[in-house]
Write an enzyme that holds these catalytic residues in place. Structure first.
Site, short mmCIF file in Angstrom:
data_model
loop_
_atom_site.label_atom_id
_atom_site.label_comp_id
_atom_site.label_asym_id
_atom_site.label_seq_id
_atom_site.Cartn_x
_atom_site.Cartn_y
_atom_site.Cartn_z
N GLU A 240 18.94 12.92 -10.38
CA GLU A 240 19.99 11.91 -9.90
C GLU A 240 21.20 11.95 -10.95
O GLU A 240 21.70 10.49 -11.48
CB GLU A 240 19.63 10.70 -9.42
CG GLU A 240 18.40 10.67 -8.42
CD GLU A 240 17.60 9.48 -8.06
OE1 GLU A 240 18.16 8.47 -8.50
OE2 GLU A 240 17.03 9.63 -7.06
N ASN B 87 17.52 17.61 -9.33
CA ASN B 87 17.21 16.87 -8.23
C ASN B 87 18.10 15.67 -7.88
O ASN B 87 18.45 14.91 -8.55
CB ASN B 87 15.76 16.52 -8.38
CG ASN B 87 14.99 16.06 -7.11
OD1 ASN B 87 14.84 16.56 -6.08
ND2 ASN B 87 14.49 14.86 -7.10
N GLU C 69 11.77 15.14 -1.46
CA GLU C 69 11.49 13.90 -1.23
C GLU C 69 11.92 13.47 0.04
O GLU C 69 11.99 12.29 0.50
CB GLU C 69 12.18 13.02 -2.16
CG GLU C 69 12.11 13.25 -3.74
CD GLU C 69 12.59 12.46 -4.72
OE1 GLU C 69 13.00 11.15 -4.18
OE2 GLU C 69 12.88 12.92 -5.97
N ASP D 198 11.81 11.48 3.46
CA ASP D 198 11.42 10.65 4.58
C ASP D 198 12.60 10.26 5.52
O ASP D 198 13.70 10.51 4.92
CB ASP D 198 10.46 9.73 3.76
CG ASP D 198 11.65 8.87 2.65
OD1 ASP D 198 12.81 9.19 2.52
OD2 ASP D 198 10.87 8.27 1.75
O1 G3I Z 1 3.97 -0.20 -12.46
C1 G3I Z 1 4.36 -1.85 -11.96
C2 G3I Z 1 3.37 -2.59 -11.83
O2 G3I Z 1 2.62 -2.87 -13.01
C3 G3I Z 1 3.87 -4.03 -11.33
O3 G3I Z 1 2.63 -4.70 -11.15
C4 G3I Z 1 4.49 -3.74 -9.94
C5 G3I Z 1 5.15 -4.87 -9.49
O4 G3I Z 1 6.22 -4.73 -8.88
O5 G3I Z 1 5.65 -2.58 -10.14
C6 G3I Z 1 5.04 -1.66 -10.70
O6 G3I Z 1 6.03 -0.71 -10.83
C7 G3I Z 1 6.74 -0.19 -9.57
C8 G3I Z 1 6.53 1.29 -9.69
O7 G3I Z 1 7.30 1.85 -8.57
C9 G3I Z 1 5.27 1.63 -9.56
O8 G3I Z 1 4.54 1.28 -8.45
C10 G3I Z 1 8.31 -0.56 -9.54
O9 G3I Z 1 8.27 -1.92 -9.44
C11 G3I Z 1 8.78 0.05 -8.29
O10 G3I Z 1 10.14 -0.05 -8.38
C12 G3I Z 1 8.56 1.71 -8.53
O11 G3I Z 1 9.21 2.10 -7.26
C13 G3I Z 1 9.51 3.82 -7.27
C14 G3I Z 1 10.62 4.09 -7.21
O12 G3I Z 1 10.82 5.51 -7.34
C15 G3I Z 1 11.42 3.27 -8.48
O13 G3I Z 1 12.78 3.84 -8.68
C16 G3I Z 1 8.73 4.22 -6.23
O14 G3I Z 1 7.36 4.10 -6.23
C17 G3I Z 1 8.91 5.65 -6.18
O15 G3I Z 1 8.33 6.27 -4.96
C18 G3I Z 1 10.48 5.93 -6.35
O16 G3I Z 1 10.61 7.23 -6.21
C19 G3I Z 1 12.23 7.77 -6.28
C20 G3I Z 1 12.14 9.14 -7.14
O17 G3I Z 1 11.41 8.98 -8.20
C21 G3I Z 1 13.50 9.79 -7.35
N1 G3I Z 1 14.33 9.64 -6.01
C22 G3I Z 1 14.34 8.43 -5.10
C23 G3I Z 1 12.77 7.93 -5.01
C24 G3I Z 1 12.84 6.75 -4.18
O18 G3I Z 1 13.45 5.72 -4.74
#
Ligand code: G3I
Length: 322
Positions: free
Chosen positions: A130, A171, A235, A237
């Site tokens: 990104e 990506n 990715e 969806d």
């Molecule tokens: O790990 C912490 C945990 O300790 C805490 O308790 C919890 C409470 O909110 O948060 C956890 O972190 C989260 C993390 O995922 C792991 O689950 C974050 O809040 C959450 O924001 C994070 O979201 C991820 C997101 O990227 C962040 O930008 C998504 O799972 C993940 O699927 C998403 O993937 C991205 C790609 O990397 C890039 N392209 C877009 C895509 C979708 O946003």
């Protein structure tokens, strides 16, 4: 019934895959389908190889989460897409709030990419994630603001040296249709190629809304391939405003089919990865990212909350069979 990875490979693609991650591995029913390589020939860790997870303090690497993903994949004979080396998001605070010079950040990026790609040797890597704003300008983040566009060179060169066999990708999202952002990515690829910087592929993320898949997606893939790189949908969806209706599910099937058909029609489109395959609506954050990110939206995956295939799945099969 036909299996998604089997059908993808029969169509000449390398894989049909899914994002996943460690928190989901305790769900036996989920894991059983994920591990079936006739459905999924490739997996991408959604979070566990990101910078905050892998180098939380400078020079201190934690590989355990990513290692678990790799070992699952190896046990199932699945490819792994490393995700990712350099991204503005999910950075540890030592990166975002360090007082960097071009030289010190170059060294940090080099060390991060080199160590990560060397540890997770193998298949495919999103080295840069990104880099652009939607208008095609460079995203203002610590890397661009400190190093200019040179951060891309540094990361790609370090990755190639660490694992000459890995396919190195840039990506991004909103590059799946013609427009300023896709053009910016094409210009970047041309520029890298002209200077001999290693680049093997462009990942089109494919986070879509039902009824809004760009009609120019095949054209864009062909344009990237003409520059001498491969492409992949990385990715995918396709979310909707809840509640699900039969009409929305049918449109979603058409949308999935159209994306797969476009990849299928382009020889240089090597595979498709969905951004998780199911979405248990009661356990929001650990599966699909959609429900916790977009209020009132969801149902973006081809399997439903009970791990039952939706019409979207049939759209995927039809797309690979075209
Ligand atoms: O790990 C912490 C945990 O300790 C805490 O308790 C919890 C409470 O909110 O948060 C956890 O972190 C989260 C993390 O995922 C792991 O689950 C974050 O809040 C959450 O924001 C994070 O979201 C991820 C997101 O990227 C962040 O930008 C998504 O799972 C993940 O699927 C998403 O993937 C991205 C790609 O990397 C890039 N392209 C877009 C895509 C979708 O946003």
């Amino acid at each position: 019934t036909a299996k998604s990875n089997t059908v993808a490979q029969a169509a000449g693609k390398k894989y049909f895959g899914s994002a996943t991650d460690n928190p989901e591995f305790t769900d036996a029913a989920y894991l059983a389908i994920l591990s079936d390589n006739t459905y999924f020939g490739q997996i991408t860790p959604g979070n566990s190889m990101k910078w905050d997870a892998t180098e939380p303090e400078q020079g201190t690497f934690t590989f355990s989460g990513g290692d678990a993903v790799v070992s699952l994949a190896q046990g199932n004979s699945q490819l792994v897409r490393g995700h990712n080396c350099v991204w503005y998001n999910q950075l540890p605070s030592w990166v975002t709030s360090g007082s960097w010079t071009n030289a010190t950040l170059t060294a940090a990026v080099q060390n991060h990419c080199s160590t990560l790609v060397s540890h997770y040797k193998g298949d495919i890597w999103d080295i840069i994630n990104e880099p652009f704003n939607d208008d095609g300008t460079w995203r203002s983040d610590v890397f661009y603001n400190t190093m200019g566009t040179y951060f891309v060179d540094v990361a790609l060169i370090a990755a190639r040296a660490a694992d000459p066999n890995a396919k190195l990708y840039i990506n991004d999202y909103n590059i799946e249709g013609t427009g300023a952002k896709a053009t910016a990515m094409m210009n970047l690829v041309s520029n890298l190629k002209s200077r001999g910087i290693p680049i093997d592929g462009v990942g089109l993320q494919g986070h879509f809304i039902v009824g809004e898949v760009p009609t120019t997606i095949q054209t864009v893939m062909e344009q990237f391939v003409a520059l001498g790189v491969e492409v992949a949908i990385t990715e995918l969806d396709i979310r909707m405003t809840l509640p699900e209706t039969d009409a929305l599910l049918e449109q979603q099937k058409t949308d999935y089919q159209n994306v797969i058909t476009a990849c299928n029609a382009v020889a240089g489109c090597v595979g498709v990865t969905i951004w998780d395959y199911s979405e248990p609506l009661t356990m929001l954050t650990q599966y699909s990212w959609v429900p916790s990110t977009f209020s009132g939206q969801g149902a973006a995956c081809p399997w439903d909350a009970n791990l039952i295939k939706k019409p979207a799945y049939d759209g995927i099969i039809a797309g690979f069979s075209a």
